[in-house]
Scaffold this active site. Structure first.
Site, mmCIF file in Angstrom:
data_model
loop_
_atom_site.group_PDB
_atom_site.id
_atom_site.type_symbol
_atom_site.label_atom_id
_atom_site.label_comp_id
_atom_site.label_asym_id
_atom_site.label_seq_id
_atom_site.Cartn_x
_atom_site.Cartn_y
_atom_site.Cartn_z
ATOM 1 C CB ALA A 15 -0.933 -0.017 1.209
ATOM 2 C CG ASN A 16 5.045 0.949 -0.845
ATOM 3 O OD1 ASN A 16 4.681 -0.227 -0.787
ATOM 4 N ND2 ASN A 16 5.922 1.386 -1.729
ATOM 5 C CB THR A 17 3.714 2.892 -4.627
ATOM 6 O OG1 THR A 17 3.737 3.648 -5.837
ATOM 7 C CG2 THR A 17 3.949 1.427 -4.957
ATOM 8 N N GLY A 18 0.971 3.118 -5.894
ATOM 9 C CA GLY A 18 0.069 2.531 -6.887
ATOM 10 C C GLY A 18 -1.352 2.298 -6.406
ATOM 11 C CB ILE A 19 -3.701 -0.431 -7.366
ATOM 12 C CG1 ILE A 19 -3.524 -0.208 -8.883
ATOM 13 C CG2 ILE A 19 -5.123 -0.861 -7.038
ATOM 14 C CD1 ILE A 19 -3.496 -1.487 -9.712
ATOM 15 C CB SER A 140 -3.665 -9.475 -13.588
ATOM 16 O OG SER A 140 -3.485 -9.007 -14.910
ATOM 17 C CE1 TYR A 167 1.626 -9.532 -12.289
ATOM 18 C CE2 TYR A 167 0.493 -9.625 -14.389
ATOM 19 C CZ TYR A 167 0.612 -9.103 -13.121
ATOM 20 O OH TYR A 167 -0.291 -8.151 -12.671
#
Ligand SMILES: NC(=O)c1ccc[n+]([C@@H]2O[C@H](COP(=O)([O-])OP(=O)(O)OC[C@H]3O[C@@H](n4cnc5c(N)ncnc54)[C@H](OP(=O)(O)O)[C@@H]3O)[C@@H](O)[C@H]2O)c1
Length: 282
Positions: A15-19, A140, A167
Site C-alpha cells: 500500500a506504499n504506492t500505486g493501486i 489480473s 506473472y
C-alpha cells in the site's frame, strides 16, 4: 465521503504506492483503521503521514512477501495485537522481474501467491473473529494467458526472459486461491473475491524504458480508478453473497477455464500448505 467504515480494521499489502496506496486512501477516508503491510518503512512512512494529516487512522506493518519468515513475523504482530480483521486486501505484486524468493521459490509466484497464501492462512483466526470479514485478492486479466501450473518449475529461478508467463501463472494462482478460500472459509463467515483492477498507470510499468512508459501511461486509468474494484469487493453490500467470484470494473466476470478448475485449486492449496508448512486451523 461517508464515515461508514469507522471501527473497521483493514489490512492492505503493497500500500506504499500505486493501486494499494489509492485503496488505502479511499478506505481511510471512509473511517477505517488501515494497516499498510509493506516491505519498506521509508517508502510507506510518507503515505502514512499524509493519511494521518487528513485525519485517517493508519499504521505500518513490515512485510516482505518474498520471505516466509517475514510473512510469519508480520502475521505474529497482528495476532499478538488480537484485533479482528474486517478486510484483508492482498494487493502487492510484482511483474517482469526474474529470480527466486528467500525460500527458493520462483520470484513472481513466491511473492504474488505463496507469500499471500501464508499471510492469509495465518491471519484466518482474526478474520473469522470479525463478522462478515472479506478477503480481496488483486489478480489480473493476465491470468487468462496462463497455460497451467507446472509445480516443479515453481521451485527454481524464473525460466523465461520476460517473467511474464510466470506473472500469468501467479495471477491464475490468485483466482484459484480465492475459489478455494471461499470453499474453506465461506462456511466460517469469511467471504473471498478476486479481481482485475484495470490497466493502471502505477509503478508496475517501471521496467519499460522511460519515453515508451510515459506514452503508454497516457492510455491507462489512474490509481484511484484502479482502486475502485478493490474497494467494491472490500465494502459493497452487492457482492456479499457472491463468495469466490472474479470481478473486473466492479462487475462480476467469468475467469478462465483453468481458474474455474476445482481440482487445480485444491492441488495449489495442497502444494502451498506443503511449501509453507501452514494450513487453516479448525
Ligand atoms: N497496474 C496494472 O495495470 C495492473 C493490472 C493488473 C493487475 N495489477 C495488480 O495490481 C496489484 C498492485 O499493482 P500496482 O499496479 O499498484 O503496482 P506497483 O505500483 O508496482 O505496486 C506494487 C506494490 O507491491 C509491493 N511489493 C512488491 N514486492 C513485494 C514484496 N516482496 N513484499 C511486499 N510488497 C511487495 C510493492 O512494494 P515496493 O514499492 O517496495 O516495491 C508495491 O507496494 C498487483 O498485484 C498487480 O499485479 C496491476
Amino acid at each position: 465521503m461517508p464515515n461508514d467504515l469507522a471501527g473497521k480494521l483493514l489490512v492492505i499489502t503493497g500500500a506504499n504506492t500505486g493501486i494499494g496506496q489509492a485503496t488505502a486512501e479511499i478506505l481511510a477516508a471512509r473511517g477505517a483503521r488501515v494497516v499498510l503491510a509493506c516491505r519498506s518503512e521509508d517508502k510507506t512512512r510518507p503515505v502514512i503521514d499524509n493519511l494521518r494529516a487528513r485525519g485517517g487512522d493508519a499504521e505500518f506493518l513490515s512485510l516482505d512477501l518474498a520471505s516466509l519468515a517475514s510473512v510469519r513475523s508480520a502475521a505474529e504482530a497482528l495476532l499478538a495485537a488480537g484485533r479482528p480483521i474486517d478486510v484483508l486486501i492482498n494487493n502487492a505484486g510484482l511483474a517482469g522481474l526474474r529470480g527466486v524468493t528467500k525460500d527458493g521459490f520462483e520470484l513472481t509466484f513466491g511473492t504474488n501467491h505463496l507469500g499471500h497464501f501464508l499471510f492469509t492462512v495465518l491471519l484466518a483466526p482474526l478474520l473469522c473473529a470479525a463478522p462478515g470479514a472479506r478477503i480481496v485478492n488483486v489478480s489480473s486479466t493476465s491470468h487468462y494467458q496462463a497455460k497451467g501450473i507446472d509445480f516443479d518449475a515453481l521451485r527454481a529461478p524464473t525460466p523465461s526472459v520476460t517473467a511474464l508467463p510466470e506473472y500469468a501463472v501467479s495471477k491464475l494462482a490468485n483466482v484459484l486461491f480465492t475459489a478455494e478460500l471461499a470453499r474453506r472459509l465461506g462456511p466460517r463467515g469469511v467471504h473471498s473475491y478476486a479481481l482485475h483492477p484495470g490497466v493502471v498507470a502505477s509503478d508496475a510499468w517501471r521496467q519499460i524504458p522511460w519515453p515508451f512508459r510515459s506514452i503508454i501511461k497516457l492510455f491507462m486509468i489512474t490509481n484511484e480508478q484502479g482502486a475502485a474494484t478493490s474497494v467494491h469487493c472490500a465494502t459493497s453490500p452487492e457482492v456479499k453473497d457472491h463468495d469466490g467470484r472474479y470481478y473486473d470494473d466492479c462487475r462480476e466476470k467469468k475467469p478462465s477455464r483453468l481458474a474455474r478448475d476445482p481440482d487445480l485449486a485444491r492441488a495449489l492449496w495442497e502444494k502451498s500448505v506443503e511449501w509453507t508448512g501452514s494450513d487453516l486451523g479448525d
